[in-house]
Design an enzyme around this catalytic site. Structure first.
Site, PDB file in Angstrom:
ATOM      1  N   ASN A  34     -42.198 -10.827   8.698  1.00 22.01           N
ATOM      2  CA  ASN A  34     -43.338 -11.665   8.321  1.00 22.01           C
ATOM      3  C   ASN A  34     -43.368 -11.852   6.808  1.00 22.01           C
ATOM      4  OD1 ASN A  34     -44.081  -8.888   8.377  1.00 22.01           O
ATOM      5  ND2 ASN A  34     -46.242  -9.375   8.482  1.00 22.01           N
ATOM      6  N   ILE A  35     -43.777 -13.048   6.401  1.00 22.57           N
ATOM      7  CA  ILE A  35     -43.843 -13.404   4.985  1.00 22.57           C
ATOM      8  C   ILE A  35     -45.243 -13.959   4.731  1.00 22.57           C
ATOM      9  CG2 ILE A  35     -42.844 -14.781   3.117  1.00 22.57           C
ATOM     10  CD1 ILE A  35     -40.266 -15.016   4.858  1.00 22.57           C
ATOM     11  N   GLU A  36     -46.051 -13.165   4.051  1.00 25.05           N
ATOM     12  CA  GLU A  36     -47.441 -13.577   3.823  1.00 25.05           C
ATOM     13  C   GLU A  36     -47.564 -14.383   2.532  1.00 25.05           C
ATOM     14  OE1 GLU A  36     -49.882 -10.047   4.299  1.00 25.05           O
ATOM     15  OE2 GLU A  36     -49.578 -10.139   6.480  1.00 25.05           O
ATOM     16  N   CYS A  56     -44.850 -15.703  10.655  1.00 33.05           N
ATOM     17  CA  CYS A  56     -44.557 -14.491  11.422  1.00 33.05           C
ATOM     18  C   CYS A  56     -43.052 -14.223  11.480  1.00 33.05           C
ATOM     19  CB  CYS A  56     -45.067 -14.628  12.847  1.00 33.05           C
ATOM     20  SG  CYS A  56     -46.839 -14.748  13.003  1.00 33.05           S
ATOM     21  N   GLU A  92     -41.130 -13.555  13.997  1.00 33.83           N
ATOM     22  CA  GLU A  92     -40.414 -14.255  15.070  1.00 33.83           C
ATOM     23  C   GLU A  92     -40.019 -15.662  14.648  1.00 33.83           C
ATOM     24  OE1 GLU A  92     -43.275 -12.628  15.123  1.00 33.83           O
ATOM     25  OE2 GLU A  92     -43.959 -12.267  17.160  1.00 33.83           O
ATOM     26  N   CYS A 139     -47.749 -13.812  18.639  1.00 33.56           N
ATOM     27  CA  CYS A 139     -48.996 -14.586  18.560  1.00 33.56           C
ATOM     28  C   CYS A 139     -48.800 -15.922  19.295  1.00 33.56           C
ATOM     29  CB  CYS A 139     -49.392 -14.813  17.091  1.00 33.56           C
ATOM     30  SG  CYS A 139     -48.443 -16.106  16.273  1.00 33.56           S
ATOM     31  N   CYS A 177     -46.243 -18.356  17.745  1.00 38.92           N
ATOM     32  CA  CYS A 177     -44.852 -17.933  17.963  1.00 38.92           C
ATOM     33  C   CYS A 177     -44.440 -18.156  19.411  1.00 38.92           C
ATOM     34  CB  CYS A 177     -44.662 -16.476  17.571  1.00 38.92           C
ATOM     35  SG  CYS A 177     -44.728 -16.233  15.782  1.00 38.92           S
TER      36      CYS A 177
HETATM   37  N1  THU Z   1     -47.379 -11.110  12.654  1.00 36.15           N
HETATM   38  C1  THU Z   1     -46.065 -11.314  12.953  1.00 36.15           C
HETATM   39  O1  THU Z   1     -45.212 -11.378  12.074  1.00 36.15           O
HETATM   40  N2  THU Z   1     -45.728 -11.439  14.260  1.00 36.15           N
HETATM   41  C2  THU Z   1     -46.595 -11.316  15.302  1.00 36.15           C
HETATM   42  O2  THU Z   1     -46.199 -11.442  16.444  1.00 36.15           O
HETATM   43  C3  THU Z   1     -48.010 -11.023  15.046  1.00 36.15           C
HETATM   44  C4  THU Z   1     -48.437 -11.077  13.627  1.00 36.15           C
HETATM   45  C5  THU Z   1     -47.760 -10.925  11.243  1.00 36.15           C
HETATM   46  C6  THU Z   1     -48.543 -12.032  10.622  1.00 36.15           C
HETATM   47  C7  THU Z   1     -49.257 -11.295   9.507  1.00 36.15           C
HETATM   48  O3  THU Z   1     -48.406 -11.240   8.377  1.00 36.15           O
HETATM   49  C8  THU Z   1     -49.445  -9.893  10.024  1.00 36.15           C
HETATM   50  O4  THU Z   1     -48.556  -9.770  11.130  1.00 36.15           O
HETATM   51  C9  THU Z   1     -50.843  -9.574  10.458  1.00 36.15           C
HETATM   52  O5  THU Z   1     -51.332 -10.511  11.332  1.00 36.15           O
END
Ligand code: THU
Length: 129
Positions: free
Chosen positions: A42-44, A53, A55, A86, A89
């Site tokens: 994940n890259i915020e 996310c 995936e 989510c 995804c």
């Molecule tokens: N996130 C993912 O990378 N994949 C998922 O299936 C669920 C959520 C990440 C998004 C965000 O950076 C962090 O998890 C919290 O929601």
């Protein structure tokens, strides 16, 4: 590459996650039908909604070099909690096949495998091709 190894790749990929806002670090590992593996994390972003996310990062890496035959995607988000993709995804993964295996687990290993189609029944699709 068996699913146990793929799952470990997802765990490894989690180490590269950029998640300073949620502190929730996720790794994904995608397996193609030809045996190639693409990882993602994940890259915020400071503009929270721009977060991507793990995936979807893995899917983008595979598809952008011409690998669309996705067999499975493993994800790892926490030692204890079993996380599942989510909604966004699920929709993106489903684009490349309802039979894609989604592999979920925790520090104890793989706990659950579901088909992409099972995770998003009644999904929106357009007739293409
Ligand atoms: N996130 C993912 O990378 N994949 C998922 O299936 C669920 C959520 C990440 C998004 C965000 O950076 C962090 O998890 C919290 O929601």
């Amino acid at each position: 590459m068996n699913y146990e190894k793929l799952f470990l790749k997802a765990k490894e990929a989690r180490q590269l996650a950029y998640a300073p806002y949620s502190n929730f670090f996720v790794g994904a590992a995608l397996l193609t039908s030809t045996g190639e593996v693409f990882t993602g994390c994940n890259i915020e972003n400071a503009s929270y909604g721009l977060t991507i996310c793990a995936e979807r990062v893995a899917v983008a890496k595979a598809v952008s070099i011409g690998q669309r035959k996705i067999k499975a995607i493993a994800l790892y988000g926490s030692d204890e909690e079993i996380i599942s993709p989510c909604g966004a995804c699920r929709q993106v993964i489903l684009e490349f096949g309802k039979d894609i295996d989604i592999i979920m687990g925790n520090d104890q290993g793989i706990q659950m495998i579901k088909k992409a189609g099972e995770l998003l029944p009644g999904a929106f699709t357009l007739e293409i091709g």
